[in-house]
Design a protein around this motif. Structure first.
Motif, PDB file in Angstrom:
ATOM      1  N   VAL A   1     -26.109  -9.379 -32.382  1.00 46.37           N
ATOM      2  CA  VAL A   1     -26.628 -10.194 -33.478  1.00 46.37           C
ATOM      3  C   VAL A   1     -27.775 -11.076 -32.999  1.00 46.37           C
ATOM      4  CG1 VAL A   1     -26.085 -12.143 -34.992  1.00 46.37           C
ATOM      5  CG2 VAL A   1     -24.549 -10.187 -34.888  1.00 46.37           C
ATOM      6  N   ALA A   2     -27.633 -11.661 -31.815  1.00 49.74           N
ATOM      7  CA  ALA A   2     -28.705 -12.504 -31.273  1.00 49.74           C
ATOM      8  C   ALA A   2     -29.990 -11.693 -31.113  1.00 49.74           C
ATOM      9  CB  ALA A   2     -28.281 -13.106 -29.937  1.00 49.74           C
ATOM     10  N   TRP A   3     -29.858 -10.440 -30.643  1.00 50.54           N
ATOM     11  CA  TRP A   3     -31.031  -9.583 -30.466  1.00 50.54           C
ATOM     12  C   TRP A   3     -31.632  -9.181 -31.805  1.00 50.54           C
ATOM     13  CZ3 TRP A   3     -34.943  -7.978 -27.840  1.00 50.54           C
ATOM     14  CH2 TRP A   3     -35.560  -6.772 -28.146  1.00 50.54           C
ATOM     15  N   TYR A   4     -30.800  -8.731 -32.747  1.00 52.65           N
ATOM     16  CA  TYR A   4     -31.307  -8.329 -34.055  1.00 52.65           C
ATOM     17  C   TYR A   4     -31.990  -9.504 -34.753  1.00 52.65           C
ATOM     18  CZ  TYR A   4     -28.274  -4.208 -33.550  1.00 52.65           C
ATOM     19  OH  TYR A   4     -27.678  -3.065 -33.113  1.00 52.65           O
ATOM     20  N   TYR A   5     -31.427 -10.674 -34.590  1.00 57.01           N
ATOM     21  CA  TYR A   5     -31.962 -11.865 -35.239  1.00 57.01           C
ATOM     22  C   TYR A   5     -33.338 -12.200 -34.679  1.00 57.01           C
ATOM     23  CZ  TYR A   5     -31.603 -16.454 -37.538  1.00 57.01           C
ATOM     24  OH  TYR A   5     -31.796 -17.543 -38.346  1.00 57.01           O
ATOM     25  N   TRP A   6     -33.491 -12.049 -33.368  1.00 56.53           N
ATOM     26  CA  TRP A   6     -34.763 -12.408 -32.743  1.00 56.53           C
ATOM     27  C   TRP A   6     -35.833 -11.354 -33.007  1.00 56.53           C
ATOM     28  CZ3 TRP A   6     -38.036 -10.170 -29.204  1.00 56.53           C
ATOM     29  CH2 TRP A   6     -39.070 -10.989 -28.737  1.00 56.53           C
ATOM     30  N   ILE A   7     -35.465 -10.074 -32.958  1.00 60.56           N
ATOM     31  CA  ILE A   7     -36.477  -9.014 -32.999  1.00 60.56           C
ATOM     32  C   ILE A   7     -37.185  -8.945 -34.341  1.00 60.56           C
ATOM     33  CG2 ILE A   7     -34.994  -7.143 -33.818  1.00 60.56           C
ATOM     34  CD1 ILE A   7     -37.828  -6.968 -31.169  1.00 60.56           C
ATOM     35  N   ASN A   8     -36.570  -9.467 -35.418  1.00 61.98           N
ATOM     36  CA  ASN A   8     -37.267  -9.452 -36.709  1.00 61.98           C
ATOM     37  C   ASN A   8     -38.463 -10.387 -36.707  1.00 61.98           C
ATOM     38  OD1 ASN A   8     -36.946 -11.890 -38.861  1.00 61.98           O
ATOM     39  ND2 ASN A   8     -35.320 -11.991 -37.339  1.00 61.98           N
ATOM     40  N   PHE A   9     -38.424 -11.399 -35.826  1.00 64.76           N
ATOM     41  CA  PHE A   9     -39.481 -12.418 -35.837  1.00 64.76           C
ATOM     42  C   PHE A   9     -40.843 -11.863 -35.408  1.00 64.76           C
ATOM     43  CE2 PHE A   9     -41.801 -15.873 -33.692  1.00 64.76           C
ATOM     44  CZ  PHE A   9     -42.017 -16.695 -34.774  1.00 64.76           C
ATOM     45  N   PRO A  10     -40.944 -11.175 -34.249  1.00 66.12           N
ATOM     46  CA  PRO A  10     -42.271 -10.641 -33.889  1.00 66.12           C
ATOM     47  C   PRO A  10     -42.807  -9.636 -34.899  1.00 66.12           C
ATOM     48  CG  PRO A  10     -40.564  -9.851 -32.386  1.00 66.12           C
ATOM     49  CD  PRO A  10     -39.951 -10.938 -33.186  1.00 66.12           C
ATOM     50  N   LEU A  11     -41.911  -8.894 -35.567  1.00 68.62           N
ATOM     51  CA  LEU A  11     -42.383  -7.965 -36.598  1.00 68.62           C
ATOM     52  C   LEU A  11     -42.926  -8.727 -37.805  1.00 68.62           C
ATOM     53  CD1 LEU A  11     -39.444  -5.390 -36.453  1.00 68.62           C
ATOM     54  CD2 LEU A  11     -41.691  -5.220 -35.364  1.00 68.62           C
ATOM     55  N   TRP A  12     -42.247  -9.798 -38.174  1.00 67.71           N
ATOM     56  CA  TRP A  12     -42.674 -10.598 -39.319  1.00 67.71           C
ATOM     57  C   TRP A  12     -43.991 -11.311 -39.025  1.00 67.71           C
ATOM     58  CZ3 TRP A  12     -39.482 -15.265 -41.645  1.00 67.71           C
ATOM     59  CH2 TRP A  12     -40.058 -15.623 -42.879  1.00 67.71           C
ATOM     60  N   ILE A  13     -44.094 -11.899 -37.840  1.00 69.78           N
ATOM     61  CA  ILE A  13     -45.316 -12.643 -37.507  1.00 69.78           C
ATOM     62  C   ILE A  13     -46.516 -11.695 -37.479  1.00 69.78           C
ATOM     63  CG2 ILE A  13     -45.147 -12.453 -34.987  1.00 69.78           C
ATOM     64  CD1 ILE A  13     -46.133 -15.268 -34.750  1.00 69.78           C
ATOM     65  N   ALA A  14     -46.290 -10.449 -37.071  1.00 70.45           N
ATOM     66  CA  ALA A  14     -47.396  -9.479 -37.066  1.00 70.45           C
ATOM     67  C   ALA A  14     -47.847  -9.171 -38.486  1.00 70.45           C
ATOM     68  CB  ALA A  14     -46.954  -8.200 -36.355  1.00 70.45           C
ATOM     69  N   SER A  15     -46.886  -9.079 -39.412  1.00 67.03           N
ATOM     70  CA  SER A  15     -47.251  -8.773 -40.804  1.00 67.03           C
ATOM     71  C   SER A  15     -48.045  -9.919 -41.424  1.00 67.03           C
ATOM     72  CB  SER A  15     -46.003  -8.481 -41.625  1.00 67.03           C
ATOM     73  OG  SER A  15     -45.200  -9.641 -41.779  1.00 67.03           O
TER      74      SER A  15
ATOM     75  N   TYR B   1     -33.999 -20.366 -30.402  1.00 66.04           N
ATOM     76  CA  TYR B   1     -32.835 -21.137 -29.989  1.00 66.04           C
ATOM     77  C   TYR B   1     -31.617 -20.234 -29.852  1.00 66.04           C
ATOM     78  CZ  TYR B   1     -34.728 -25.898 -30.337  1.00 66.04           C
ATOM     79  OH  TYR B   1     -35.414 -27.063 -30.128  1.00 66.04           O
ATOM     80  N   VAL B   2     -31.449 -19.324 -30.826  1.00 67.90           N
ATOM     81  CA  VAL B   2     -30.305 -18.413 -30.780  1.00 67.90           C
ATOM     82  C   VAL B   2     -30.401 -17.502 -29.558  1.00 67.90           C
ATOM     83  CG1 VAL B   2     -29.213 -16.440 -31.930  1.00 67.90           C
ATOM     84  CG2 VAL B   2     -29.836 -18.461 -33.249  1.00 67.90           C
ATOM     85  N   ALA B   3     -31.584 -16.928 -29.308  1.00 64.28           N
ATOM     86  CA  ALA B   3     -31.763 -16.040 -28.163  1.00 64.28           C
ATOM     87  C   ALA B   3     -31.556 -16.801 -26.849  1.00 64.28           C
ATOM     88  CB  ALA B   3     -33.157 -15.409 -28.207  1.00 64.28           C
ATOM     89  N   ASP B   4     -32.108 -18.011 -26.762  1.00 57.52           N
ATOM     90  CA  ASP B   4     -31.961 -18.822 -25.554  1.00 57.52           C
ATOM     91  C   ASP B   4     -30.501 -19.199 -25.324  1.00 57.52           C
ATOM     92  OD1 ASP B   4     -33.140 -20.589 -23.384  1.00 57.52           O
ATOM     93  OD2 ASP B   4     -32.154 -22.112 -24.622  1.00 57.52           O
ATOM     94  N   TYR B   5     -29.825 -19.565 -26.389  1.00 59.96           N
ATOM     95  CA  TYR B   5     -28.422 -19.955 -26.300  1.00 59.96           C
ATOM     96  C   TYR B   5     -27.570 -18.772 -25.842  1.00 59.96           C
ATOM     97  CZ  TYR B   5     -24.044 -22.224 -27.816  1.00 59.96           C
ATOM     98  OH  TYR B   5     -22.800 -22.787 -27.871  1.00 59.96           O
ATOM     99  N   ALA B   6     -27.855 -17.587 -26.392  1.00 56.09           N
ATOM    100  CA  ALA B   6     -27.114 -16.392 -25.993  1.00 56.09           C
ATOM    101  C   ALA B   6     -27.385 -16.049 -24.534  1.00 56.09           C
ATOM    102  CB  ALA B   6     -27.504 -15.218 -26.892  1.00 56.09           C
ATOM    103  N   ALA B   7     -28.626 -16.235 -24.078  1.00 58.09           N
ATOM    104  CA  ALA B   7     -28.968 -15.959 -22.682  1.00 58.09           C
ATOM    105  C   ALA B   7     -28.222 -16.889 -21.739  1.00 58.09           C
ATOM    106  CB  ALA B   7     -30.471 -16.098 -22.478  1.00 58.09           C
ATOM    107  N   LYS B   8     -28.113 -18.159 -22.120  1.00 56.36           N
ATOM    108  CA  LYS B   8     -27.404 -19.124 -21.279  1.00 56.36           C
ATOM    109  C   LYS B   8     -25.905 -18.825 -21.193  1.00 56.36           C
ATOM    110  CE  LYS B   8     -30.671 -22.895 -22.046  1.00 56.36           C
ATOM    111  NZ  LYS B   8     -30.936 -24.190 -22.713  1.00 56.36           N
ATOM    112  N   HIS B   9     -25.403 -18.070 -22.172  1.00 55.81           N
ATOM    113  CA  HIS B   9     -23.992 -17.683 -22.152  1.00 55.81           C
ATOM    114  C   HIS B   9     -23.796 -16.259 -21.642  1.00 55.81           C
ATOM    115  CE1 HIS B   9     -23.708 -21.295 -24.617  1.00 55.81           C
ATOM    116  NE2 HIS B   9     -22.404 -21.268 -24.434  1.00 55.81           N
ATOM    117  N   GLY B  10     -24.854 -15.697 -21.036  1.00 52.85           N
ATOM    118  CA  GLY B  10     -24.753 -14.393 -20.393  1.00 52.85           C
ATOM    119  C   GLY B  10     -24.806 -13.203 -21.312  1.00 52.85           C
TER     120      GLY B  10
END
Length: 313
Positions: free
Chosen positions: A85-99, A299-308
């Motif tokens: 979920v953390a990955w899916y949530y983050w990956i939509n952002f670069p696609l959206w910003i490109a559009s 924040y979600v991606a960073d938080y998930a990374a800090k929790h491994g």
């Protein structure tokens, strides 16, 4: 004890909700539904927006952290699904910003009265992306001015488009058929029904606010109130802005990408200072919109990374 400096007032939380959830460029595709949109807006506010907001408010006040929906999913289904979920949530952002980056040079060209070649277009698009990236480096608690300012500018645009629509209709009549039967939803109209996903998308984003919980003075009190008040305000803003677009352009002729800009151009003229001002403000809101979402997804991606559960990059 958290070392974060909590600066978000209740007003800032409400404005953050508006800045994140209200997407000005998304009003045009909804307006393309025609007068049926008013029924669907109200129907989905009652059946989707408010229940969704309440669910998010309950979860957001339970978890006073930056993890947001990552924490919710991980605790319910384990680390694997939390990571996904953390990955899916983050990956939509670069696609959206490109559009959105592709919109920027075209609208800027309308303001300046020029048509850019491919090289300047690419430079403008890259500049847009990197400015948003650098804006997202700051802490959300130190960036309330971005969220607050973005919300105010978005509301001003929506109110301006709706007001101009009323003025245009009074002087020129409505561009669309305003007969009572056109407001009744037609379930056989597949073209209109395909746009319902746009309205649903326009209401998404409340979960982003929950990632700001650690920067709020009193998240358990502020999040539910802000989601309800902000959600109702967003619904009203969308309705008014979509009305203005439909007043100037027939529903079947609304461009899903530039519909709002073309509507303003139709109402006041391409050379009008009002048109140029609305275009410039609209471009500024694109930065605010992307920056506000970047705080949440990063924040979600960073938080998930800090929790491994995400790569520590």
């Amino acid at each position: 004890m958290s070392n974060k400096v909590k600066k978000f007032s209740f007003i800032s939380v409400i404005l953050s909700v508006i800045c994140v959830v209200f997407v000005a460029e998304a009003a045009a595709p909804a307006a393309a539904i025609g007068n049926q949109q008013f029924f669907w807006w109200i129907f989905l506010i009652i059946t989707f927006l408010l229940p969704y907001g309440m669910v998010v408010a309950e979860l957001g006040t339970t978890y006073d952290s930056d993890g947001g929906l990552y924490d919710w999913i991980r605790d319910a289904f384990g680390d694997r699904w939390g990571s996904r979920v953390a990955w899916y949530y983050w990956i939509n952002f670069p696609l959206w910003i490109a559009s959105l980056a592709t919109l920027f040079p075209d609208i800027l060209g309308m303001v300046l009265g020029v048509e850019f070649e491919i090289a300047p277009v690419l430079l403008i698009e890259l500049a847009f992306v990197w400015i948003v990236v650098f804006m997202s480096f700051s802490k959300v608690s130190d960036s309330a001015w971005i969220l607050n300012g973005g919300a105010v500018l978005k509301v001003l645009i929506a109110v301006s488009v709706g007001g101009l629509g009323i003025w245009y209709a009074v002087n020129n009549g409505f561009a669309s058929d305003m007969s009572p039967h056109t407001f009744i939803p037609d379930l056989t109209n597949t073209n209109a029904l395909t746009y319902l996903s746009i309205i649903l998308f326009n209401f998404m984003g409340f979960e982003v606010i929950c990632t700001f919980a650690g920067a709020m003075k009193n998240p358990s009190r502020d999040i539910p109130k802000a989601i309800v008040l902000g959600g109702l305000a967003i619904g009203a803003i969308y309705l008014f802005c979509s009305f203005g677009i439909g007043a100037a352009i027939p529903a079947d002729q609304i461009d899903p990408d530039f519909g709002m800009i073309y509507a303003v151009m139709t109402m006041v003229g391409e050379a009008s200072p009002i048109f140029m001002l609305i275009c410039i403000v609209f471009l500024v809101t694109l930065f605010a919109n992307m920056a506000s979402w970047s705080f949440g997804v990063n924040y979600v991606a960073d938080y998930a990374a800090k929790h491994g559960n995400m790569p520590k990059v």
